[in-house]
Scaffold this active site. Structure first.
Site, PDB file in Angstrom:
ATOM      1  N   CYS A 115       0.815  -1.228   0.000  1.00 34.01           N
ATOM      2  CA  CYS A 115       0.000   0.000   0.000  1.00 34.01           C
ATOM      3  C   CYS A 115       0.846   1.275   0.000  1.00 34.01           C
ATOM      4  CB  CYS A 115      -0.955   0.008   1.189  1.00 34.01           C
ATOM      5  SG  CYS A 115      -2.112  -1.363   1.143  1.00 34.01           S
ATOM      6  N   HIS A 252      -3.455   7.550   1.448  1.00 36.19           N
ATOM      7  CA  HIS A 252      -3.806   6.187   1.042  1.00 36.19           C
ATOM      8  C   HIS A 252      -5.217   5.896   1.559  1.00 36.19           C
ATOM      9  CE1 HIS A 252      -3.924   1.965   0.548  1.00 36.19           C
ATOM     10  NE2 HIS A 252      -3.715   1.673   1.820  1.00 36.19           N
ATOM     11  N   ASN A 282      -9.933  -0.157  -0.685  1.00 33.96           N
ATOM     12  CA  ASN A 282      -8.479  -0.061  -0.589  1.00 33.96           C
ATOM     13  C   ASN A 282      -7.869  -0.697  -1.844  1.00 33.96           C
ATOM     14  OD1 ASN A 282      -5.775  -0.335   0.010  1.00 33.96           O
ATOM     15  ND2 ASN A 282      -6.096  -1.035   2.112  1.00 33.96           N
TER      16      ASN A 282
HETATM   17  O1  UT7 Z   1      -3.806  -0.626   3.444  1.00 41.91           O
HETATM   18  C1  UT7 Z   1      -3.161  -1.465   4.340  1.00 41.91           C
HETATM   19  C2  UT7 Z   1      -3.517  -1.101   5.697  1.00 41.91           C
HETATM   20  N1  UT7 Z   1      -4.732  -1.764   6.132  1.00 41.91           N
HETATM   21  C3  UT7 Z   1      -5.521  -1.098   6.932  1.00 41.91           C
HETATM   22  O2  UT7 Z   1      -5.304   0.057   7.158  1.00 41.91           O
HETATM   23  C4  UT7 Z   1      -6.659  -1.846   7.605  1.00 41.91           C
HETATM   24  C5  UT7 Z   1      -6.659  -1.449   9.052  1.00 41.91           C
HETATM   25  N2  UT7 Z   1      -7.733  -2.030   9.826  1.00 41.91           N
HETATM   26  C6  UT7 Z   1      -9.037  -1.692   9.649  1.00 41.91           C
HETATM   27  O3  UT7 Z   1      -9.357  -0.917   8.768  1.00 41.91           O
HETATM   28  C7  UT7 Z   1     -10.043  -2.245  10.629  1.00 41.91           C
HETATM   29  O4  UT7 Z   1      -9.363  -2.924  11.659  1.00 41.91           O
HETATM   30  C8  UT7 Z   1     -11.084  -3.188   9.979  1.00 41.91           C
HETATM   31  C9  UT7 Z   1     -12.034  -2.390   9.096  1.00 41.91           C
HETATM   32  C10 UT7 Z   1     -10.361  -4.250   9.184  1.00 41.91           C
HETATM   33  C11 UT7 Z   1     -11.930  -3.862  11.084  1.00 41.91           C
HETATM   34  O5  UT7 Z   1     -12.496  -2.922  11.947  1.00 41.91           O
HETATM   35  P1  UT7 Z   1     -12.398  -3.146  13.531  1.00 41.91           P
HETATM   36  O6  UT7 Z   1     -13.196  -2.092  14.166  1.00 41.91           O
HETATM   37  O7  UT7 Z   1     -10.931  -3.209  13.861  1.00 41.91           O
HETATM   38  O8  UT7 Z   1     -13.119  -4.542  13.719  1.00 41.91           O
HETATM   39  P2  UT7 Z   1     -12.534  -5.881  14.340  1.00 41.91           P
HETATM   40  O9  UT7 Z   1     -11.499  -6.478  13.446  1.00 41.91           O
HETATM   41  O10 UT7 Z   1     -12.131  -5.582  15.734  1.00 41.91           O
HETATM   42  O11 UT7 Z   1     -13.815  -6.809  14.315  1.00 41.91           O
HETATM   43  C12 UT7 Z   1     -14.962  -6.507  15.082  1.00 41.91           C
HETATM   44  C13 UT7 Z   1     -15.973  -7.606  14.883  1.00 41.91           C
HETATM   45  C14 UT7 Z   1     -15.416  -9.024  15.055  1.00 41.91           C
HETATM   46  O12 UT7 Z   1     -16.393  -9.764  15.735  1.00 41.91           O
HETATM   47  P3  UT7 Z   1     -16.197 -10.109  17.301  1.00 41.91           P
HETATM   48  O13 UT7 Z   1     -14.929 -10.877  17.381  1.00 41.91           O
HETATM   49  O14 UT7 Z   1     -16.126  -8.771  17.960  1.00 41.91           O
HETATM   50  O15 UT7 Z   1     -17.435 -10.883  17.600  1.00 41.91           O
HETATM   51  C15 UT7 Z   1     -15.302  -9.548  13.641  1.00 41.91           C
HETATM   52  O16 UT7 Z   1     -15.476 -10.947  13.543  1.00 41.91           O
HETATM   53  O17 UT7 Z   1     -16.500  -7.555  13.534  1.00 41.91           O
HETATM   54  C16 UT7 Z   1     -16.449  -8.868  12.953  1.00 41.91           C
HETATM   55  N3  UT7 Z   1     -16.248  -8.719  11.501  1.00 41.91           N
HETATM   56  C17 UT7 Z   1     -17.254  -8.513  10.651  1.00 41.91           C
HETATM   57  N4  UT7 Z   1     -18.581  -8.415  10.810  1.00 41.91           N
HETATM   58  C18 UT7 Z   1     -19.329  -8.190   9.729  1.00 41.91           C
HETATM   59  C19 UT7 Z   1     -15.080  -8.727  10.825  1.00 41.91           C
HETATM   60  N5  UT7 Z   1     -15.317  -8.537   9.512  1.00 41.91           N
HETATM   61  C20 UT7 Z   1     -16.655  -8.398   9.383  1.00 41.91           C
HETATM   62  C21 UT7 Z   1     -17.499  -8.169   8.273  1.00 41.91           C
HETATM   63  N6  UT7 Z   1     -18.831  -8.065   8.496  1.00 41.91           N
HETATM   64  N7  UT7 Z   1     -17.031  -8.016   7.026  1.00 41.91           N
END
Ligand code: UT7
Length: 325
Positions: A115, A252, A282
């Site tokens: 990225c 980005h 992304n």
């Molecule tokens: O370009 C390279 C750099 N990459 C990035 O910058 C990505 C950085 N990270 C992020 O953007 C965020 O961490 C995400 C958008 C990937 C996730 O957001 P989050 O607020 O960190 O959510 P999380 O990973 O803590 O997940 C929260 C919950 C989980 O459930 P539990 O364990 O709390 O029950 C996941 O299983 O959301 C669940 N979950 C989803 N639910 C519905 C994960 N993916 C999904 C989904 N739909 N697609």
């Protein structure tokens, strides 16, 4: 003091025709439009057609940038393509782009910084132009991430998309002052200790396969605001500009919440942030030039605008570029 600066002469972009909305994705994996929008800001992504390769996207974006720059391909002497999704393991996608555009002199090579690829590629091109080794460079970010996604992993497949963007740089003598046009400062960083937080689980040497993207999103998120803000602050200190002097912040496009966090930490007004991730998700190395192209087409950017770009990605790699349009 006369110094060579890399002036941006033209910008272009290309997004594949096929659009996949969050609602389309909700039919494939257990997710909802509400979750994806609330957590990331993404509403849809573009997906390359069968047989449409990264080089095809790159050529379309580069062609538009060359036309807008009014520069003939035969006058380009450096082609850098930032990509983590090359057409082939080798040769570099950049040489396919070179041949496709009719560029016949100089050098062409890929940069792999995921990225952060476009920031790395701009930095590399700028250094070649400043030393006088090359005069006119095409710098491209192009990706087909749809090919390396695990379409059963809802935590990653909802976040990424395909696309390409490009700029044409030309060396031009400037005065070495704040008012100079072109790239004013670049900073790139990496730290391989974080590889396991964002990587692809395959490769020619390790598994002889292409592999799939794996990410610990929560941990990447935790590092992003701090690392990006740090490198931006270094870039500003190097040039003597304050954050409130920036006309346009072109980051980005990974996550709306990360962008809000960085802007708040640095004191950049929200209306100065260019956001296009809602339209294409992304797109890794392509996302900054896609956002630059949007800013150009919407007349948000004009000659003299002070533009700050930044990115962070797998590796970790991260970096920032400050340029005057
Ligand atoms: O370009 C390279 C750099 N990459 C990035 O910058 C990505 C950085 N990270 C992020 O953007 C965020 O961490 C995400 C958008 C990937 C996730 O957001 P989050 O607020 O960190 O959510 P999380 O990973 O803590 O997940 C929260 C919950 C989980 O459930 P539990 O364990 O709390 O029950 C996941 O299983 O959301 C669940 N979950 C989803 N639910 C519905 C994960 N993916 C999904 C989904 N739909 N697609």
């Amino acid at each position: 003091m006369v110094i060579n600066r890399s002036v941006i002469r033209g910008v272009g972009a290309y997004l594949p025709k096929k659009v996949m909305t969050n609602h389309d994705l909700a039919k494939l994996v257990d997710t909802t439009d509400e979750w994806i929008v609330a957590r990331s800001g993404i509403r849809q992504r573009h997906i390359a057609a069968d047989g449409e390769n990264t080089s095809d996207l790159a050529i379309a974006a580069a062609h538009q940038a060359l036309v807008r720059a009014k520069i003939d391909p035969v006058d380009i002497d450096l082609v850098i393509c930032a990509t983590a999704t090359p057409d082939r393991t080798f040769p570099a996608t950049a040489v396919r782009v070179q041949a496709g555009l009719g560029v016949t002199k100089g050098a062409a090579f890929d940069i792999q910084a995921v990225c952060s690829g476009f920031v790395y590629a701009l930095t590399t091109a700028d250094n070649f132009l400043k030393t006088g080794q090359f005069r006119r460079a095409l710098v491209i970010g192009a990706e087909t991430f749809s090919r390396i996604l695990d379409w059963e992993d809802r935590s990653t497949c909802v976040l990424f998309g395909d696309g390409a963007g490009a700029v044409v740089l030309e060396a031009e003598p400037q005065h070495g002052e704040r008012e100079d046009r072109g790239i004013l400062a670049t900073r790139i960083r990496s730290d391989g200790r974080y590889e396991d937080l964002l990587y692809v689980d395959g490769g020619p040497s390790s598994t002889k396969t292409v592999g799939h993207l794996r990410m610990n999103g929560r941990e990447v998120f935790r590092h992003a605001v701090q690392k990006i803000s740090g490198v931006i602050e270094e870039t500003l200190v190097a040039t003597g500009f304050a954050a409130d002097e920036i006309d346009l912040f072109v980051p980005h496009q990974a996550n709306q919440r990360i962008l809000n966090g960085i802007a708040k930490k640095l004191g950049v007004a929200p209306e100065k942030i260019v956001i296009t991730l809602d339209n294409h998700g992304n797109t890794s190395a392509a996302s900054i030039p896609l956002a630059l192209n949007h800013a150009f087409e919407e007349h948000l950017i004009k000659e003299g605008s002070l533009v700050l770009m930044e990115a962070m990605g797998g590796g970790f790699t991260w970096g920032a570029v400050l340029a005057r349009w």
